[in-house]
Design a protein around this motif. Structure first.
Motif, PDB file in Angstrom:
ATOM      1  N   ILE A   1       0.830  -1.211   0.000  1.00  8.90           N
ATOM      2  CA  ILE A   1       0.000   0.000   0.000  1.00  8.90           C
ATOM      3  C   ILE A   1       0.859   1.253   0.000  1.00  8.90           C
ATOM      4  CG2 ILE A   1      -1.880  -1.116   1.261  1.00  8.90           C
ATOM      5  CD1 ILE A   1      -0.863   0.480   3.771  1.00  8.90           C
ATOM      6  N   LEU A   2       0.234   2.359  -0.345  1.00  9.80           N
ATOM      7  CA  LEU A   2       0.825   3.670  -0.131  1.00  9.80           C
ATOM      8  C   LEU A   2      -0.311   4.648   0.137  1.00  9.80           C
ATOM      9  CD1 LEU A   2       0.501   5.839  -2.744  1.00  9.80           C
ATOM     10  CD2 LEU A   2       2.106   4.252  -3.777  1.00  9.80           C
ATOM     11  N   MET A   3       0.007   5.758   0.788  1.00 13.68           N
ATOM     12  CA  MET A   3      -1.006   6.759   1.100  1.00 13.68           C
ATOM     13  C   MET A   3      -0.498   8.135   0.709  1.00 13.68           C
ATOM     14  SD  MET A   3      -3.064   7.363   4.676  1.00 13.68           S
ATOM     15  CE  MET A   3      -4.338   8.620   4.824  1.00 13.68           C
ATOM     16  N   ILE A   4      -1.334   8.875  -0.018  1.00  9.30           N
ATOM     17  CA  ILE A   4      -1.006  10.230  -0.441  1.00  9.30           C
ATOM     18  C   ILE A   4      -2.295  11.039  -0.533  1.00  9.30           C
ATOM     19  CG2 ILE A   4      -1.122   9.738  -2.921  1.00  9.30           C
ATOM     20  CD1 ILE A   4       1.600  11.910  -1.373  1.00  9.30           C
ATOM     21  N   ASN A   5      -2.247  12.262  -0.088  1.00 10.70           N
ATOM     22  CA  ASN A   5      -3.407  13.153  -0.143  1.00 10.70           C
ATOM     23  C   ASN A   5      -4.662  12.565   0.509  1.00 10.70           C
ATOM     24  OD1 ASN A   5      -1.855  15.080  -1.542  1.00 10.70           O
ATOM     25  ND2 ASN A   5      -2.345  14.140  -3.519  1.00 10.70           N
ATOM     26  N   GLY A   6      -4.462  11.829   1.596  1.00  8.52           N
ATOM     27  CA  GLY A   6      -5.583  11.282   2.342  1.00  8.52           C
ATOM     28  C   GLY A   6      -6.215  10.047   1.733  1.00  8.52           C
ATOM     29  N   ILE A   7      -5.625   9.501   0.674  1.00  9.04           N
ATOM     30  CA  ILE A   7      -6.183   8.332  -0.020  1.00  9.04           C
ATOM     31  C   ILE A   7      -5.218   7.156   0.093  1.00  9.04           C
ATOM     32  CG2 ILE A   7      -6.968   7.400  -2.236  1.00  9.04           C
ATOM     33  CD1 ILE A   7      -7.667  10.257  -3.058  1.00  9.04           C
ATOM     34  N   LYS A   8      -5.745   5.990   0.447  1.00 10.77           N
ATOM     35  CA  LYS A   8      -4.941   4.771   0.498  1.00 10.77           C
ATOM     36  C   LYS A   8      -5.047   4.033  -0.839  1.00 10.77           C
ATOM     37  CE  LYS A   8      -5.376   3.978   5.482  1.00 10.77           C
ATOM     38  NZ  LYS A   8      -5.857   3.047   6.537  1.00 10.77           N
ATOM     39  N   TYR A   9      -3.903   3.657  -1.370  1.00 10.38           N
ATOM     40  CA  TYR A   9      -3.836   2.919  -2.628  1.00 10.38           C
ATOM     41  C   TYR A   9      -3.189   1.554  -2.381  1.00 10.38           C
ATOM     42  CZ  TYR A   9      -4.339   7.626  -4.666  1.00 10.38           C
ATOM     43  OH  TYR A   9      -4.764   8.898  -4.992  1.00 10.38           O
ATOM     44  N   GLU A  10      -3.504   0.610  -3.268  1.00 11.22           N
ATOM     45  CA  GLU A  10      -2.952  -0.737  -3.148  1.00 11.22           C
ATOM     46  C   GLU A  10      -2.437  -1.200  -4.509  1.00 11.22           C
ATOM     47  OE1 GLU A  10      -4.965  -4.959  -2.168  1.00 11.22           O
ATOM     48  OE2 GLU A  10      -5.110  -3.505  -0.519  1.00 11.22           O
TER      49      GLU A  10
ATOM     50  N   ALA B   1       3.999   4.585  -9.153  1.00 10.43           N
ATOM     51  CA  ALA B   1       5.241   4.686  -8.385  1.00 10.43           C
ATOM     52  C   ALA B   1       6.146   3.536  -8.802  1.00 10.43           C
ATOM     53  CB  ALA B   1       4.964   4.633  -6.889  1.00 10.43           C
ATOM     54  N   GLU B   2       7.375   3.847  -9.154  1.00 12.19           N
ATOM     55  CA  GLU B   2       8.333   2.845  -9.631  1.00 12.19           C
ATOM     56  C   GLU B   2       7.753   2.017 -10.772  1.00 12.19           C
ATOM     57  OE1 GLU B   2      10.109   0.503  -6.467  1.00 12.19           O
ATOM     58  OE2 GLU B   2      11.675   2.025  -6.274  1.00 12.19           O
ATOM     59  N   ASN B   3       7.104   2.690 -11.718  1.00 12.98           N
ATOM     60  CA  ASN B   3       6.524   2.049 -12.908  1.00 12.98           C
ATOM     61  C   ASN B   3       5.506   0.958 -12.563  1.00 12.98           C
ATOM     62  OD1 ASN B   3       8.008   3.549 -14.893  1.00 12.98           O
ATOM     63  ND2 ASN B   3       9.817   2.352 -14.321  1.00 12.98           N
ATOM     64  N   LYS B   4       4.843   1.140 -11.452  1.00 17.41           N
ATOM     65  CA  LYS B   4       3.799   0.218 -11.024  1.00 17.41           C
ATOM     66  C   LYS B   4       2.551   1.016 -10.687  1.00 17.41           C
ATOM     67  CE  LYS B   4       2.929  -3.424  -7.580  1.00 17.41           C
ATOM     68  NZ  LYS B   4       3.506  -4.197  -6.451  1.00 17.41           N
ATOM     69  N   VAL B   5       1.392   0.477 -11.075  1.00 18.22           N
ATOM     70  CA  VAL B   5       0.127   1.173 -10.825  1.00 18.22           C
ATOM     71  C   VAL B   5      -0.422   0.812  -9.443  1.00 18.22           C
ATOM     72  CG1 VAL B   5      -2.272   1.466 -11.573  1.00 18.22           C
ATOM     73  CG2 VAL B   5      -0.445   1.269 -13.277  1.00 18.22           C
ATOM     74  N   TYR B   6      -0.840   1.832  -8.724  1.00 19.03           N
ATOM     75  CA  TYR B   6      -1.526   1.652  -7.436  1.00 19.03           C
ATOM     76  C   TYR B   6      -2.943   2.200  -7.577  1.00 19.03           C
ATOM     77  CZ  TYR B   6       2.865   0.437  -5.167  1.00 19.03           C
ATOM     78  OH  TYR B   6       4.035  -0.198  -4.804  1.00 19.03           O
ATOM     79  N   GLN B   7      -3.916   1.415  -7.136  1.00 19.15           N
ATOM     80  CA  GLN B   7      -5.326   1.792  -7.267  1.00 19.15           C
ATOM     81  C   GLN B   7      -5.948   2.038  -5.899  1.00 19.15           C
ATOM     82  OE1 GLN B   7      -7.818  -0.077 -10.339  1.00 19.15           O
ATOM     83  NE2 GLN B   7      -9.217  -0.708  -8.726  1.00 19.15           N
ATOM     84  N   VAL B   8      -6.892   2.969  -5.868  1.00 20.47           N
ATOM     85  CA  VAL B   8      -7.523   3.359  -4.607  1.00 20.47           C
ATOM     86  C   VAL B   8      -8.066   2.145  -3.847  1.00 20.47           C
ATOM     87  CG1 VAL B   8      -9.757   3.795  -5.742  1.00 20.47           C
ATOM     88  CG2 VAL B   8      -9.253   4.892  -3.555  1.00 20.47           C
ATOM     89  N   LYS B   9      -7.775   2.137  -2.561  1.00 19.14           N
ATOM     90  CA  LYS B   9      -8.310   1.126  -1.654  1.00 19.14           C
ATOM     91  C   LYS B   9      -9.307   1.751  -0.698  1.00 19.14           C
ATOM     92  CE  LYS B   9      -8.458  -2.869   0.528  1.00 19.14           C
ATOM     93  NZ  LYS B   9      -9.047  -4.072  -0.095  1.00 19.14           N
ATOM     94  N   GLU B  10      -9.029   3.002  -0.319  1.00 19.74           N
ATOM     95  CA  GLU B  10      -9.917   3.703   0.613  1.00 19.74           C
ATOM     96  C   GLU B  10      -9.841   5.207   0.370  1.00 19.74           C
ATOM     97  OE1 GLU B  10      -9.432   4.794   5.170  1.00 19.74           O
ATOM     98  OE2 GLU B  10      -9.929   2.656   4.945  1.00 19.74           O
ATOM     99  N   ASN B  11     -10.998   5.811   0.174  1.00 13.42           N
ATOM    100  CA  ASN B  11     -11.088   7.261   0.007  1.00 13.42           C
ATOM    101  C   ASN B  11     -12.312   7.732   0.780  1.00 13.42           C
ATOM    102  OD1 ASN B  11     -11.282   9.924  -0.719  1.00 13.42           O
ATOM    103  ND2 ASN B  11     -11.401   9.569  -2.939  1.00 13.42           N
ATOM    104  N   LYS B  12     -12.091   8.300   1.937  1.00 17.87           N
ATOM    105  CA  LYS B  12     -13.188   8.678   2.824  1.00 17.87           C
ATOM    106  C   LYS B  12     -14.031   9.826   2.274  1.00 17.87           C
ATOM    107  CE  LYS B  12     -10.964   6.934   7.009  1.00 17.87           C
ATOM    108  NZ  LYS B  12     -10.452   7.251   8.366  1.00 17.87           N
ATOM    109  N   LYS B  13     -13.525  10.507   1.262  1.00 22.00           N
ATOM    110  CA  LYS B  13     -14.288  11.615   0.676  1.00 22.00           C
ATOM    111  C   LYS B  13     -15.296  11.126  -0.366  1.00 22.00           C
ATOM    112  CE  LYS B  13     -10.718  15.154   1.366  1.00 22.00           C
ATOM    113  NZ  LYS B  13      -9.837  16.147   0.699  1.00 22.00           N
ATOM    114  N   ALA B  14     -15.111   9.920  -0.890  1.00 20.04           N
ATOM    115  CA  ALA B  14     -16.013   9.381  -1.904  1.00 20.04           C
ATOM    116  C   ALA B  14     -17.347   8.990  -1.271  1.00 20.04           C
ATOM    117  CB  ALA B  14     -15.388   8.172  -2.588  1.00 20.04           C
TER     118      ALA B  14
END
Length: 242
Positions: A52-61, A124-137
């Motif tokens: 995972i990674l987190m940026i701008n309040g959104i968790k990606y996987e 990131a590092e030529n790999k796609v990360y997709q949203v896992k959690e976005n509390k604003k959605a």
């Protein structure tokens, strides 16, 4: 009696200080962006991290290999960078923060993926990360930037992930129409409706990438954080009953 009380108090104070020191040292490491000269008592347990990674309040996987398949990735503008690597550094009680990543090295640059909203996918590092959690959605359509971008849907084995069958074109259109209209809810509510009777669905996008969602038919629950409609449930039931 007084001596025993004093000793007990000293032991308790020592335990509290050790616990606080572990949390403090992790925060020091986070603030110093992975400085290896800092003595840390974290990790304090054997932790199996998800990518995972987190940026701008959104968790990606980035666990799903289908995310990075298809057309050549085109990076847009940089939107952030990794500040703290969780694996090997974070304590078991760590609360994920912006700039955290499970495995990416500190300093890894995070970019917009051209063709998609950054709330949905990043690179990131030529790999796609997709949203896992976005509390604003509020809805699945706000969570997933896939409207008009779905090429087909398929069913996979829940044992080994192998392909089983594809949805007909109209089945895909009908499912996605209802799917995008669903309310996005807390996963804790969804988890109460999960069961052993699950179906692995893969959503294929026009650029050749894809991602998996899990559908628990008994509770009409979806792994992204939503409850399906009767139409969606019947479409899937008809496919697996064939």
């Amino acid at each position: 009696m007084l001596k025993k009380t004093m000793i007990s108090g000293m032991i308790l104070a020592f335990i509290v200080l050790v616990g606080c020191s572990g949390e403090h040292n992790e925060e020091q490491a986070h603030g110093n962006e992975g400085n290896t000269n800092i003595v840390s008592r974290c990790p304090d347990a054997e932790i199996s991290w998800v990518d995972i990674l987190m940026i701008n309040g959104i968790k990606y996987e980035g666990e799903d290999e289908g995310l990075s398949e298809g057309e050549t990735l085109e990076k847009g503008e940089q939107i952030g960078e990794v500040k703290f690597r969780l694996a090997g550094n974070a304590c078991s009680n760590h609360q994920t923060k912006n700039g955290d990543a499970a495995f990416l090295p500190v300093g890894t640059e995070i970019y917009k993926l051209v063709g998609y909203d950054t709330n949905f996918r990043v690179v990131a590092e030529n790999k796609v990360y997709q949203v896992k959690e976005n509390k604003k959605a509020k809805t699945i359509s706000e969570l997933l930037d896939i409207k008009g971008k779905v090429s087909k849907m398929s069913i996979e084995s829940d044992h080994d992930g192998s392909h089983i069958s594809d949805f007909a074109e109209q089945e895909t259109l009908d499912f996605i129409e209802d799917f995008l209209s669903l309310e996005y809810i807390d996963m804790d509510k969804v988890n109460k409706e999960t069961s052993d009777r699950r179906v692995f669905l893969r959503i294929h996008l026009n650029d050749g990438s894809s991602f998996r969602i899990v559908y628990w038919l008994d509770g009409n629950a979806l792994s992204l954080g939503a409850f399906g409609t009767e139409k969606m449930k019947n479409i899937v039931k008809n496919k697996i009953d064939l």
